[in-house]
Design a protein around this motif. Structure first.
Motif, mmCIF file in Angstrom:
data_model
loop_
_atom_site.group_PDB
_atom_site.id
_atom_site.type_symbol
_atom_site.label_atom_id
_atom_site.label_comp_id
_atom_site.label_asym_id
_atom_site.label_seq_id
_atom_site.Cartn_x
_atom_site.Cartn_y
_atom_site.Cartn_z
ATOM 1 N N UNK A 18 0.864 -1.067 0.152
ATOM 2 C CA UNK A 18 -0.096 -0.188 0.083
ATOM 3 C C UNK A 18 0.866 1.259 0.082
ATOM 4 N N UNK A 19 1.966 1.064 0.877
ATOM 5 C CA UNK A 19 2.614 2.474 0.730
ATOM 6 C C UNK A 19 3.386 2.660 -0.443
ATOM 7 N N UNK A 20 3.652 1.811 -1.319
ATOM 8 C CA UNK A 20 4.334 1.908 -2.441
ATOM 9 C C UNK A 20 3.376 2.843 -3.503
ATOM 10 N N UNK A 21 2.049 2.650 -3.034
ATOM 11 C CA UNK A 21 1.241 3.775 -3.909
ATOM 12 C C UNK A 21 0.831 5.076 -3.356
ATOM 13 N N UNK A 22 0.757 4.712 -1.981
ATOM 14 C CA UNK A 22 0.232 5.965 -1.279
ATOM 15 C C UNK A 22 1.366 6.983 -0.537
ATOM 16 N N UNK A 23 2.649 6.410 -0.445
ATOM 17 C CA UNK A 23 3.594 7.243 0.410
ATOM 18 C C UNK A 23 3.857 8.419 -0.524
ATOM 19 N N UNK A 24 3.966 9.657 0.288
ATOM 20 C CA UNK A 24 3.864 10.860 -0.666
ATOM 21 C C UNK A 24 5.495 11.169 -0.998
ATOM 22 N N UNK A 25 6.338 10.539 -0.386
ATOM 23 C CA UNK A 25 7.833 10.742 -0.779
ATOM 24 C C UNK A 25 8.205 9.481 -1.801
ATOM 25 N N UNK A 26 8.415 9.856 -2.846
ATOM 26 C CA UNK A 26 8.508 8.593 -3.585
ATOM 27 C C UNK A 26 9.985 7.797 -3.195
ATOM 28 N N UNK A 27 10.662 8.775 -2.673
ATOM 29 C CA UNK A 27 12.118 7.823 -2.508
ATOM 30 C C UNK A 27 11.849 6.988 -1.129
ATOM 31 N N UNK A 28 10.931 7.152 -0.399
ATOM 32 C CA UNK A 28 10.672 6.320 0.733
ATOM 33 C C UNK A 28 10.603 4.843 0.340
ATOM 34 N N UNK A 29 9.649 4.495 -0.530
ATOM 35 C CA UNK A 29 9.524 3.032 -1.022
ATOM 36 C C UNK A 29 10.116 2.807 -2.312
ATOM 37 N N UNK A 30 9.582 3.404 -3.338
ATOM 38 C CA UNK A 30 9.995 2.986 -4.848
ATOM 39 C C UNK A 30 11.408 3.745 -4.796
ATOM 40 N N UNK A 31 12.549 3.177 -4.501
ATOM 41 C CA UNK A 31 13.710 3.740 -4.482
ATOM 42 C C UNK A 31 14.593 3.552 -5.823
ATOM 43 N N UNK A 32 13.865 2.915 -6.603
ATOM 44 C CA UNK A 32 14.603 2.799 -7.940
ATOM 45 C C UNK A 32 14.344 3.965 -8.798
#
Lengths: 318, 103, 168, 370, 384
Positions: A18-32
């Motif tokens: 879920x976090x990968x869709x809704x986390x505001x900071x993209x670097x938080x989860x989708x780090x590529x």
């Protein structure tokens, strides 16, 4: 409770999903990074392959062909040939400066050892080529980049460097028109090139393959000399301290001097500090016995080494 | 549309004969067991065939087939266990080499 | 129906023949599975759906796998039988007996008055339920015996396969 | 176990195998699924490291040490610099020592995170843990790149200090990484450490007895999981490690699970050290003034410098004749030494266990084969 | 089938009888194949995407919008790849294996009621047929592993055989409960037996237990994580399909995924009320709504599969078999008893309570027995 660990794991993965869709900071989860479209911001220190800095025009390169980097380069990927004018007088700039990027391991030691702030590390990493050998060798024209470019990629560092550099002294070679810069490939015949590649591919001992083969050309280019008298004003103390004078001539000049001066005359006279000293210091070190290694004068090459060996032998130092 | 009973009986007979042939000729004990399975199946086929053609509302044929299948499964389990046991003694599953009755 | 019957029979006979003639045991096993499939197909054709499913479940799911493990435990992994022929010395005797038997059976079948018998209109509706009921009423004693037999077989198989370990 | 004498299955796991952590090969003899014999075969990545070191100048070997354990170039640099400094008698400035500690502990964090991640990947957790670990590792690599210019081949340390000083910005970056790390560890532990499947897979698997660990001179987390309380940071107190308050976790059983847990606990301790180091870092030069790049010579003699690299005791034994090159250059790689007990740990277990035991040793082939 | 046949005869009486028959047979097959192949393609995309997001990756995002055409690209790529057959392989068996993997997976589809009134064949032994046929894949996998003459393949194949045979038993035992409750083996009959408020079998204590057992067994049958030992990439490279490439490999993948979908379909049919749901009985659009319900429920099962794959490590082979024989099988047997109690209880409430208690006791006891010394709580010393 059996099964709690399994469920905990599911919770964690669900959070990440879920976090990968809704986390505001993209670097938080989708780090590529989606590479061709997005690029990672490169920090100023990041280094890939070396390049040569020039001030103003490419003719005013900072490199003096002192060969310190060539000597210190751990994987030995640099090949330098000093430029000479028609009379064979060294011009204190390279005519050949090749870096084999297939060998270079991007350690940056050439940058650290360069006494002239001439060689710097680039940030450009997109260097893929189709050919395995020749395309991966970068030659002088490609290596030369302006100081502005240097400022552009590494502004803080370049500013620092500019501050430490002496106010640009105009090189004496300014009046000579800029001639097209040859590369080691140009200077090689096809046979030599193939021989070099064979040797490179591991056929060790398949003949006297000299690396780099350009050395052969260079020496042949140097031998037919009609030595003109140097017009350079001789310094009072050490009149031979001019890299334009031939080795024999210099030795002639220092014939009557003590050992340290004779030794100094045998040096290449570029004060490149490849040996760890300037020419004077190295000569003194050899004369005083502080150093016994007479092979450290990189710009002087074989003749200097042989001469030093001869002198040292005569003096009984070795 | 339907084929007459004789077809099935001949099929069953042929399959049984093939199985018998295998059981008599193969040297490998596992192959012999496989041949026996073929014979079993030929027989079970006949049970079902007779049920299909001759039953009068009773399911006896199917029940027999069901039990035969169960027995065959048990048989193969024990048979294969024996084969493995024999293999341990003789390091072979060649039926011709199993001559001794001692354990 | 005749076409289906003939096709299935061809598959079945082919499977059986290959199973007894092929040299590689694993190939034999695969042929045997083909044979089992053919038999199951016959069951479906004969409106004995339940038996067909049981045939697949037990023969392909269990017996074939059992044989497979036996092969893997006793032979080298490629499953070949080695240099010697796969047939015993008196193979012609076996073939002779089998051929005779088959011939005799064909003759008897031809003579029987059942040959041209056609089936009753059997249906598959409710057969499963009926079988279930019969198993726990009329056939309860055989069922129990079967249960005992299976248990005994299970234990027996384990004991036989493990006896060596006890001796050690 | 079965007494049926079946054909033994000789399987060559590697050098092309998804979970040998590089070009490593295990010649395994299997009885069914059980390992009855295991021969580690290495050397596929041999690149003459020690010989090259003897042909290089003292400084020239520094970038080559990056390539030993290519996960932890910082600690490799440090070990080499430490032994040269010992021989040359160079005093390292305090700030440089602190920077080195920060770099080494960050390296430990990233190495341990990836090591447990790959271990779980070997268990079959389909890359989820390892990608979480890589996500965090990415931040540390970003930091390394900002400071040293390269993400993995840092070539950062020099004799007598470090190459580039840490400015306030990079210190803040490091603080941010360290502040995040406990949260990551919590997530990671929640994901895996209580997972029943993992417990069943790792507990009592691949037990390394204490005596064997000592006899085989195993070091690092592998040894500590077996109950050997041996940490060079505590034993040698090299650098400024005596100034920090940290503890060394020691296991008892010495099985795969212990090796897994010890790494996680060590990460927590490393975070502690980092907090202190980042708080206490003094100002001053980052490299000793007497250190020089060109014409660097080491007085004749020999020296052995060792540090606690994330994988164990990493040592460099150097002999100098007083010249510009070492006369002898020898590396004591922890991965290589730890790998020697692989067969003892794997015998009697299954193939799947052998894989995770290998994963729990945490080898890097660059270091094993040199 | 009959319905289609009648429809054809009704609306187009001029069509010859044989053609009508062929149409009646082929049409449902075509529809089912088409729908499920699309679902398969979609599933590969969903799985890659979801796993990617679980692992903080993006998943496929290059081909088409949000990477939706990735399966097409994959298929094309695999089609154009060189087909490599190992020199030592058993050529015929090596060729047959991938084909035979797909066949049982699609055969099971024949009895899955996808929507109200739409089941390709309503066999009166539907569920038994599905369970029996799905066993068939085991031999195909064995053939693949054995014919490749690769030791990894053989290990994978033997693991797969042992695994499928072991999990077949608790699976059938879990299904028995449903058959007892529904009183029929027909898949449509089972669905229809789950009508009513909370009528799905999963909402009964025995149904829930059976559902969990069945779902675990289904995951094991189709080799999904945590039971993906036959193709455990970290241990035996790719298991039985190590030596396959190109389209044969694609067939394996297809067989596996279609098997996963059909197993999910059977689970939905047996426990989650199949196509039933609000609106599934509407006169005109009932078939559409019911199909929607069916696929929505199937989606839940698929998501559980993917989620588990992204989270859990894989079990070891002895633990895998032990789990089936020592925990699932006894539990399934106790479950039958619980079902009997529920069935013969005087009133609903007593049945509920009694069966729930029996099951709870059984679960606790079995877990205790099986995990007696397995999980240790560890403590660690700290040297400072």
């Amino acid at each position: 409770m059996i099964g709690k660990g399994l469920m905990d794991g599911l919770v964690v993965t669900a959070k990440n999903f879920v976090g990968s869709y809704f986390d505001g900071n993209r670097k938080e989860r989708l780090f590529t990074y989606q590479y061709p479209e997005e690029r990672m911001p490169l920090p100023e220190n990041s280094r890939t392959f070396p390049f040569l800095v020039y001030d103003g025009t490419p003719d005013q390169m900072r490199c003096t062909a002192c060969k310190v980097c060539e000597t210190e380069c751990p994987p030995q990927c640099i090949c330098i040939v000093m430029d000479r004018d028609a009379n064979g007088k060294p011009l204190r700039r390279p005519t050949v400066f090749d870096i084999d990027t297939s060998v270079c391991m991007q350690c940056g030691i050439c940058v650290e050892v360069c006494p002239f702030n001439a060689i710097k590390m680039d940030c450009d990493f997109e260097r893929s080529q189709y050919a395995r050998f020749d395309d991966l060798i970068t030659h002088l024209p490609t290596l030369l980049k302006s100081n502005e470019y240097y400022h552009q990629i590494k502004s803080a560092e370049a500013t620092r460097v500019d501050a430490t550099r002496k106010p640009a002294k105009k090189p004496a070679a300014a009046p000579t028109p800029v001639k097209p810069v040859p590369t080691s490939t140009d200077m090689r015949t096809e046979d030599e090139r193939q021989a070099w590649q064979r040797g490179y591919q591991g056929e060790v001992g398949a003949g006297e393959i000299v690396w780099p083969p350009v050395v052969l050309k260079k020496q042949s280019a140097r031998t037919p000399l009609e030595q003109s008298v140097s017009s350079a004003p001789a310094a009072n103390d050490v009149p031979w301290h001019d890299s334009g004078i031939e080795l024999e001539k210099r030795m002639e000049m220092a014939k009557e001097r003590p050992l340290a001066d004779k030794l100094m005359a045998a040096m290449a006279q570029v004060d490149c500090q490849a040996c760890g000293y300037d020419c004077r210091g190295y000569a003194n070190a050899l004369a005083s016995g502080e150093s016994k290694d007479y092979s450290r004068c990189a710009p002087g090459e074989e003749p200097t080494k042989n001469m030093l060996e001869k002198l040292m032998k005569e003096a009984g130092k070795i | 549309m339907s084929v007459p009973l004789g077809y099935y009986l001949i099929l069953g007979g042929v399959l049984f004969a093939i199985g018998l042939c295998g059981a008599l000729t193969r040297k490998n004990a596992i192959a012999v067991l496989m041949s026996i399975e073929i014979m079993f199946n030929a027989a079970i086929l006949n049970f079902v065939v007779f049920w299909y053609y001759l039953h009068n509302g009773a399911l006896t044929g199917q029940m027999f087939a069901l039990f035969a299948i169960a027995v065959a499964a048990a048989e193969s389990a024990v048979g294969l266990a024996l084969v493995i046991s024999v293999y341990r003694h003789y390091k072979s599953v060649d039926v011709n080499e199993m001559r001794s009755l001692k354990g | 129906m005749t076409i289906v019957f003939l096709t299935l029979s061809a598959i079945t006979v082919l499977g059986a023949l290959l199973a007894v003639t092929l040299r590689n045991l694993v190939h034999c096993l695969l042929a045997l599975v083909l044979f089992f499939m053919g038999i199951a197909g016959h069951f479906f054709l004969l409106k004995a759906d339940f038996l067909g499913a049981v045939q697949i479940l037990i023969y392909i799911g269990a017996v074939a796998v059992l044989i497979l493990f036996a092969i893997m435990l006793t032979r080298n992994i490629s499953g070949t039988e080695g240099g010697r022929g796969s047939l015993g010395g008196a193979w012609w005797l076996g073939v002779g007996i089998a051929t005779t038997l088959a011939g005799a059976m064909c003759v008897f079948v031809r003579r029987s008055d059942l040959v041209s018998k056609l089936p009753y209109g059997a249906t598959e509706e409710g057969v499963v339920k009926e079988i279930g009921k019969l198993l726990v009423t009329d056939w309860v004693v055989p069922l129990e015996i079967m249960a005992v037999l299976l248990t005994a077989a299970l234990i027996g198989a384990v004991v036989i396969a493990l006896e060596e370990e006890k001796k050690r | 176990m079965s007494t049926i004498e079946t054909q033994m299955l000789e399987v060559s796991l590697g050098p092309q195998h998804p979970s040998t952590h590089g070009v490593f090969r295990m010649d395994v003899v299997l009885d069914g699924e059980y390992v009855v014999k295991l021969k580690p075969v290495m050397g596929y990545l041999h690149r003459n490291h020690e010989q090259i070191g003897e042909k290089m100048t003292w400084l020239g070997s520094m970038p080559y040490t990056d390539r030993l354990d290519y996960f932890c170039s910082m600690t490799n640099n440090w070990a080499y610099a430490l032994s040269v400094e010992k021989m040359a008698g160079i005093k390292v400035p305090e700030r440089a020592e602190y920077i080195r500690v920060i770099m080494a502990e960050l390296t430990r964090l990233l190495n341990h995170a990836c090591a447990v991640g790959f271990l779980l990947s070997d268990c079959g957790a389909w890359f989820t843990p390892v990608l979480y670990a890589l996500r965090e590792r990415e931040r540390i690599l970003d930091f390394f790149e900002t400071v040293s210019g390269a993400r993995m081949m840092c070539n950062y340390m020099r004799f007598g200090g470090v190459r580039v000083d840490l400015d306030e910005q990079s210190l803040a970056m490091a603080r941010a990484i360290v502040a995040r790390w406990p949260a990551f560890l919590d997530e990671f532990e929640k994901l895996m450490t209580e997972n029943e499947v993992l417990l069943a897979r790792t507990q009592r698997v691949g037990i390394l007895p204490r005596e064997l660990a000592i006899n085989a001179s195993v070091s690092g987390p592998v040894a500590r999981a077996s109950g050997v309380a041996y940490d060079i940071r505590k034993v040698d107190k090299y650098g400024v490690y005596d100034r920090f308050d940290f503890r060394v976790p020691v296991g008892e059983t010495g099985d795969t699970f212990d090796r897994f847990m010890i790494r996680i606990l060590e990460m927590r301790e490393s975070v502690k050290i980092l907090h202190q180091a980042l708080r206490d870092i003094p100002s001053g030069p980052c490299i000793a003034p007497e250190s020089k790049l060109r014409g660097f010579k080491v007085p004749a003699g020999d020296g052995y410098g060792r540090i606690e690299s994330p994988k164990g005791e990493l040592g460099f034994y150097l002999v100098s004749e007083g010249g510009a090159k070492p006369y002898r250059y020898h590396v004591r790689p922890p991965s290589f030494v730890n790998l020697t007990i692989l067969e003892d740990m794997c015998l009697g277990h299954k193939v799947a266990d052998a894989i995770i035991i290998l994963g729990s040793i945490d080898i890097v082939l660059g270091e094993v084969d040199r | 089938m009959d319905a289609i046949y009648k429809l054809i005869q009704h609306y187009a009486p001029k069509i010859p009888d044989l053609l009508a028959l062929a149409l009646a047979v082929l049409l449902p097959i075509a529809i089912v194949m088409g729908v499920f192949l699309t679902v398969f393609a979609l599933l590969t995309w969903v799985e890659r995407k979801a796993l990617g997001r679980i692992q903080n990756r993006r998943g496929p995002n290059r081909v088409g919008p949000v990477g939706l055409f990735q399966p097409v690209a994959d298929g094309l790529k695999l089609l154009t790849k060189e087909d490599i057959v190992p020199a030592a392989a058993d050529k015929v068996v090596h060729f047959l294996a991938p084909v035979l993997t797909v066949v049982p997976a699609f055969m099971v589809l024949a009895v899955v009621p996808v929507a109200k009134g739409f089941v390709p064949v309503d066999l009166n032994i539907g569920v038994l047929f599905a369970l029996a046929v799905s066993t068939g894949s085991v031999l195909a996998l064995f053939m693949a592993g054995w014919a490749s003459r690769n030791k990894f393949s053989l290990l994978g194949a033997m693991r797969s055989v042992a695994q499928v045979v072991s999990y077949e038993v608790p699976m059938v035992m879990a299904a028995v409960v449903i058959l007892m409750a529904a009183g029929t083996l027909s898949s449509v009959g089972i669905v229809e037996a789950q009508r009513g408020l909370a009528g799905w079998f999963v909402f009964k204590p025995w149904g829930l237990v059976a559902f969990v057992i069945f779902q675990l067994c289904a995951m094991a049958e189709v080799a999904r994580t945590p039971f993906d030992l036959p193709e455990a990439e970290s241990e035996i490279v790719a298991g039985y399909h190590t030596e396959y490439s190109g389209f044969k490999f694609a067939l394996f993948q297809m067989g596996e995924y279609v098997a996963a979908i059909t197993m999910g379909g059977i689970t939905v049919t047996m426990f989650l009320g199949g196509y039933l749901g609000p609106g599934s009985d509407l006169p005109k659009i009932g078939w559409l709504v019911s199909a929607g319900w069916f696929f929505a429920k199937l989606g839940i099962i698929v998501v559980i599969n993917i989620w588990a794959r992204g989270t859990w490590p894989r079990v070891r082979v002895d633990q895998l078999l032990g789990f089936a024989w020592k925990l699932l099988l006894p539990l399934a047997l106790v479950n039958i008893v619980a079902m009997a109690i529920w069935h013969f209880a005087s009133n609903k409430l007593v049945g509920w309570g009694a069966s729930a208690v029996v099951l709870a006791v059984a679960i606790v006891a079995l877990v205790k027995i099986n995990t007696g010394q397995t999980f240790e709580k560890r403590s660690y010393r700290f040297i400072s």
